[in-house]
Design an enzyme around this catalytic site. Structure first.
Site, PDB file in Angstrom:
ATOM      1  N   TRP A   1      38.524  38.123  32.511  1.00 23.92           N
ATOM      2  CA  TRP A   1      39.270  37.953  31.255  1.00 23.92           C
ATOM      3  C   TRP A   1      39.614  39.253  30.551  1.00 23.92           C
ATOM      4  CZ3 TRP A   1      35.733  40.229  28.193  1.00 23.92           C
ATOM      5  CH2 TRP A   1      34.378  40.020  28.465  1.00 23.92           C
ATOM      6  N   ASN A   2      39.070  40.372  30.980  1.00 21.68           N
ATOM      7  CA  ASN A   2      39.263  41.559  30.133  1.00 21.68           C
ATOM      8  C   ASN A   2      40.655  42.191  30.244  1.00 21.68           C
ATOM      9  OD1 ASN A   2      38.375  42.322  32.699  1.00 21.68           O
ATOM     10  ND2 ASN A   2      37.673  44.304  31.971  1.00 21.68           N
TER      11      ASN A   2
ATOM     12  N   LYS B   1      44.276  33.183  40.656  1.00 21.46           N
ATOM     13  CA  LYS B   1      43.331  32.324  39.916  1.00 21.46           C
ATOM     14  C   LYS B   1      42.804  33.160  38.756  1.00 21.46           C
ATOM     15  CE  LYS B   1      39.345  30.580  38.806  1.00 21.46           C
ATOM     16  NZ  LYS B   1      39.134  31.047  37.434  1.00 21.46           N
TER      17      LYS B   1
ATOM     18  N   GLY C   1      35.329  40.767  39.003  1.00 20.71           N
ATOM     19  CA  GLY C   1      34.491  39.977  38.107  1.00 20.71           C
ATOM     20  C   GLY C   1      33.068  40.489  38.143  1.00 20.71           C
ATOM     21  N   GLY C   2      32.153  39.624  37.737  1.00 22.37           N
ATOM     22  CA  GLY C   2      30.752  40.023  37.675  1.00 22.37           C
ATOM     23  C   GLY C   2      30.082  39.948  39.044  1.00 22.37           C
TER      24      GLY C   2
ATOM     25  N   GLU D   1      35.744  44.017  43.233  1.00 21.20           N
ATOM     26  CA  GLU D   1      35.657  45.018  42.157  1.00 21.20           C
ATOM     27  C   GLU D   1      34.702  44.441  41.136  1.00 21.20           C
ATOM     28  OE1 GLU D   1      36.930  47.903  42.182  1.00 21.20           O
ATOM     29  OE2 GLU D   1      38.628  47.833  43.552  1.00 21.20           O
ATOM     30  N   LEU D   2      33.491  44.966  41.101  1.00 22.47           N
ATOM     31  CA  LEU D   2      32.465  44.338  40.269  1.00 22.47           C
ATOM     32  C   LEU D   2      32.116  45.229  39.072  1.00 22.47           C
ATOM     33  CD1 LEU D   2      30.360  42.854  43.197  1.00 22.47           C
ATOM     34  CD2 LEU D   2      32.335  41.887  42.036  1.00 22.47           C
TER      35      LEU D   2
ATOM     36  N   CYS E   1      34.991  47.402  32.968  1.00 20.58           N
ATOM     37  CA  CYS E   1      34.055  47.602  34.078  1.00 20.58           C
ATOM     38  C   CYS E   1      33.601  49.055  34.138  1.00 20.58           C
ATOM     39  CB  CYS E   1      34.717  47.213  35.376  1.00 20.58           C
ATOM     40  SG  CYS E   1      36.289  48.044  35.623  1.00 20.58           S
TER      41      CYS E   1
ATOM     42  N   GLU F   1      24.378  45.711  33.146  1.00 18.81           N
ATOM     43  CA  GLU F   1      25.696  45.833  32.507  1.00 18.81           C
ATOM     44  C   GLU F   1      25.753  44.966  31.242  1.00 18.81           C
ATOM     45  OE1 GLU F   1      29.119  43.874  34.315  1.00 18.81           O
ATOM     46  OE2 GLU F   1      30.237  45.741  34.082  1.00 18.81           O
TER      47      GLU F   1
HETATM   48  P1  NAD Z   1      33.121  36.384  36.255  1.00 21.06           P
HETATM   49  O1  NAD Z   1      32.555  36.852  37.543  1.00 21.06           O
HETATM   50  O2  NAD Z   1      32.363  35.418  35.458  1.00 21.06           O
HETATM   51  O3  NAD Z   1      34.554  35.696  36.518  1.00 21.06           O
HETATM   52  C1  NAD Z   1      35.589  36.382  37.166  1.00 21.06           C
HETATM   53  C2  NAD Z   1      36.495  35.365  37.831  1.00 21.06           C
HETATM   54  O4  NAD Z   1      35.812  34.769  38.917  1.00 21.06           O
HETATM   55  C3  NAD Z   1      36.931  34.208  36.941  1.00 21.06           C
HETATM   56  O5  NAD Z   1      38.268  33.883  37.233  1.00 21.06           O
HETATM   57  C4  NAD Z   1      35.989  33.096  37.356  1.00 21.06           C
HETATM   58  O6  NAD Z   1      36.510  31.809  37.126  1.00 21.06           O
HETATM   59  C5  NAD Z   1      35.849  33.367  38.831  1.00 21.06           C
HETATM   60  N1  NAD Z   1      34.615  32.899  39.448  1.00 21.06           N
HETATM   61  C6  NAD Z   1      33.368  32.914  38.940  1.00 21.06           C
HETATM   62  N2  NAD Z   1      32.491  32.423  39.840  1.00 21.06           N
HETATM   63  C7  NAD Z   1      33.209  32.122  40.942  1.00 21.06           C
HETATM   64  C8  NAD Z   1      32.859  31.567  42.212  1.00 21.06           C
HETATM   65  N3  NAD Z   1      31.605  31.230  42.526  1.00 21.06           N
HETATM   66  N4  NAD Z   1      33.835  31.388  43.128  1.00 21.06           N
HETATM   67  C9  NAD Z   1      35.107  31.735  42.832  1.00 21.06           C
HETATM   68  N5  NAD Z   1      35.492  32.216  41.646  1.00 21.06           N
HETATM   69  C10 NAD Z   1      34.554  32.416  40.709  1.00 21.06           C
HETATM   70  O7  NAD Z   1      33.474  37.693  35.428  1.00 21.06           O
HETATM   71  P2  NAD Z   1      33.993  37.780  33.920  1.00 21.06           P
HETATM   72  O8  NAD Z   1      32.869  37.464  33.010  1.00 21.06           O
HETATM   73  O9  NAD Z   1      35.278  37.014  33.790  1.00 21.06           O
HETATM   74  O10 NAD Z   1      34.359  39.334  33.823  1.00 21.06           O
HETATM   75  C11 NAD Z   1      33.439  40.303  33.521  1.00 21.06           C
HETATM   76  C12 NAD Z   1      32.986  41.022  34.768  1.00 21.06           C
HETATM   77  O11 NAD Z   1      34.108  41.556  35.465  1.00 21.06           O
HETATM   78  C13 NAD Z   1      32.114  42.214  34.443  1.00 21.06           C
HETATM   79  O12 NAD Z   1      30.965  42.217  35.252  1.00 21.06           O
HETATM   80  C14 NAD Z   1      32.983  43.408  34.772  1.00 21.06           C
HETATM   81  O13 NAD Z   1      32.300  44.568  35.101  1.00 21.06           O
HETATM   82  C15 NAD Z   1      33.825  42.903  35.874  1.00 21.06           C
HETATM   83  N6  NAD Z   1      35.052  43.701  35.996  1.00 21.06           N
HETATM   84  C16 NAD Z   1      35.170  44.585  37.039  1.00 21.06           C
HETATM   85  C17 NAD Z   1      36.307  45.400  37.154  1.00 21.06           C
HETATM   86  C18 NAD Z   1      36.465  46.383  38.292  1.00 21.06           C
HETATM   87  O14 NAD Z   1      37.595  46.801  38.567  1.00 21.06           O
HETATM   88  N7  NAD Z   1      35.404  46.788  38.966  1.00 21.06           N
HETATM   89  C19 NAD Z   1      37.315  45.292  36.216  1.00 21.06           C
HETATM   90  C20 NAD Z   1      37.162  44.392  35.162  1.00 21.06           C
HETATM   91  C21 NAD Z   1      36.027  43.585  35.077  1.00 21.06           C
END
Ligand code: NAD
Length: 492
Positions: A151-152, A175, A228-229, A250-251, A284, A385
């Protein structure tokens, strides 16, 4: 109030669940749009449509130059609509309009850059060590790419995946995060306008477990690009491994921002601020661990507090606001929980450490910029984090001490070094285990250079020519020039 539709196979359609969920503006707390709650049926339809499109002459029959032209048209439309897209994204995730506006213009640049690369993906003639054969390599797209984003920075992080994926000739299912889906649905309208053949671009909204997992699991999905996370990232990686799908992850990060006593301290203070308080720390690459050389520790912290205390906090839609709200309620609660955790573990809170409510703070989803001193690197606040405006300040003695602390975390996304000594800068750059290292700056990114993580911060790279490799595979072609085989029973 707008009620959005899914975009599958070139059509705008209702989710098969018949359900929609609310999307909330973080600043006002108002529900401003309704997002389709997609499910496995929608996910399957989208992957199958993308697969048909991948095989279709309308897409696979395009020359790479024509693909590039299409991407360029799309980039132009993004540019024309940048302000509108920026306002939608700002409304959805509460990020500062000042930052979102420039980010969306950058999104267009990502598409322009990869549009230019589309017809430069060439293989090579291999000087093979055998007589009577001619060998060459060619690069071919993978098929259906599923792009899952947080979401960021929805538009930005999507363009990091979508632009190279399409340039290489793949098709895509997007997605977005369940918290910020609107801007990607708007982006799909521009893809439609640009003239991508049906099924090349699809958007399925909904929750990770309900839509994300079926998209990853589908046997026709060739590659998953996930930001994502680490919990979601590991789950995606495990699922994708079942049938050897390619994955880019990219976590998160816990990036060290290292300031030596010979640094330009005025610039370093600004770098520390932009490292962790820009975007309210919801990036991130946040420089969430500030490592200060012991002889400048106290004065640096004083100067930092002075600058951060003056930050204009409030309505993110105002151009002069410097710190906005936290994007989601669960994230706001998580950050407050981690602030309490740091206090319980013995860190000293010298600024903030509490929510902000009242006039100018909307519905109260704000957290005061928070600084903890006397943090040791083994504390949970230094290891986990936060993804919020919370800085841990850690003391170090010399280069090797700083490098040891910098590397002593599970993550390895980014780092910065502040010094006027070139040898010291190189010494640190070579020893820090992170995918990006900045020297005397923080948070610089560009479509021209790779970005990605070491260790638990991810797999693969986004950005630059290198990212294209994540979206194609190599075929080695052998052509006989002397048809007579000497002995068919022996490997020649
Ligand atoms: P999140 O992992 O909760 O969700 C990210 C996406 O993944 C969402 O669209 C979510 O619906 C989907 N998702 C979650 N679980 C899933 C699964 N089991 N299977 C498939 N899809 C799934 O992350 P968030 O809270 O939306 O974002 C914050 C995280 O993103 C932080 O940890 C941050 O560091 C990371 N992030 C990383 C970067 C990078 O480039 N390294 C950039 C931005 C954000």
């Amino acid at each position: 109030m707008e009620q959005f539709q899914l975009y599958i196979d070139g059509e705008w359609c209702a989710p098969s669940s018949g359900e929609w969920f609310d999307t909330v503006e973080p600043y006002s707390g108002e529900v401003w749009a309704r997002i389709p709650r997609g499910n496995a049926e929608d996910a399957n339809r989208a992957v199958e449509a993308a697969h048909r499109a991948f095989l279709s002459p309308e897409w696979s029959g395009l020359s790479a130059t024509q693909r590039g032209a299409l991407l360029r048209r799309f980039a132009d439309l993004i540019e024309v609509n940048a302000d509108r897209l920026g306002r939608i994204e700002q409304r959805d995730n509460g990020k500062l309009i000042a930052e979102v506006s420039s980010q969306v213009k950058n999104v267009a640049q990502w598409f322009h850059y990869y549009a230019g690369l589309a017809d430069k993906i060439g293989g090579s003639v291999v000087p093979i060590n055998k007589p009577g054969v001619f060998n060459y390599t060619k690069y071919e797209p993978l098929g259906v790419v599923v792009a899952i984003t947080p979401w960021n920075s929805p538009l930005s992080l999507t363009s990091w995946k979508m632009a190279p994926a399409l340039a290489a000739g793949n098709t895509i299912v997007l997605k977005p995060s369940e918290f910020t889906s609107a801007s990607l649905l708007e982006l799909a309208k521009l893809a439609e306008q640009a003239g991508f053949p049906r099924g090349v671009v699809n958007v399925v909204t909904g929750y990770g477990a309900e839509v994300g997992e079926p998209l990853v699991r589908h046997r026709l999905t060739a590659k998953v690009a996930f930001t994502g996370g680490d919990i979601g990232g590991r789950a995606v990686n495990r699922l994708a491994a079942e049938d050897l799908k390619k994955v880019t992850l990219e976590l998160g990060g816990k990036s060290p921002n290292i300031v030596f006593d010979d640094a330009d301290l005025d610039q370093a203070v600004k770098g520390a601020v932009s490292g962790v308080f820009a975007a309210s720390g919801q990036t991130c690459m946040a420089g969430s661990r500030l490592l200060l050389q012991e002889n400048i520790y106290d004065t640096f912290v004083e100067r930092l507090i002075a600058m951060v205390s003056e930050a204009r906090i409030g309505d993110p839609s105002q151009m002069d606001t410097q710190v906005g709200p936290i994007a989601t309620r669960p994230q706001w609660e998580k950050i407050l929980g981690m602030i309490q955790m740091a206090k319980d573990d013995g860190a000293t809170c010298v600024l903030g450490g509490h929510p902000l409510t009242g006039e100018g703070f909307g519905q109260g989803q704000f957290i005061a910029p928070t600084i903890f001193t006397n943090v040791t690197n083994d504390m949970r606040i230094a290891q986990q984090e936060v993804f919020g405006p919370v800085l841990s300040v850690i003391r170090f003695k010399n280069e090797d001490d700083a490098i040891r602390i910098a590397n002593d975390v599970d993550f390895g996304l980014a780092a910065a070094v502040w010094t006027r000594d070139l040898h010291r800068a190189f010494y640190c750059v070579d020893r820090i285990r992170a995918g990006t290292v900045w020297v005397n700056n923080y948070r610089s990114t560009s479509f021209t250079t790779p970005f990605g993580g070491y260790k638990m911060s991810g797999l693969g790279r986004e950005g630059g020519v290198e990212a294209l490799k994540e979206y194609y595979q190599t075929k080695s072609v052998w052509i006989t020039t002397q048809p007579d085989r000497a002995n068919p029973f022996i490997l020649g």
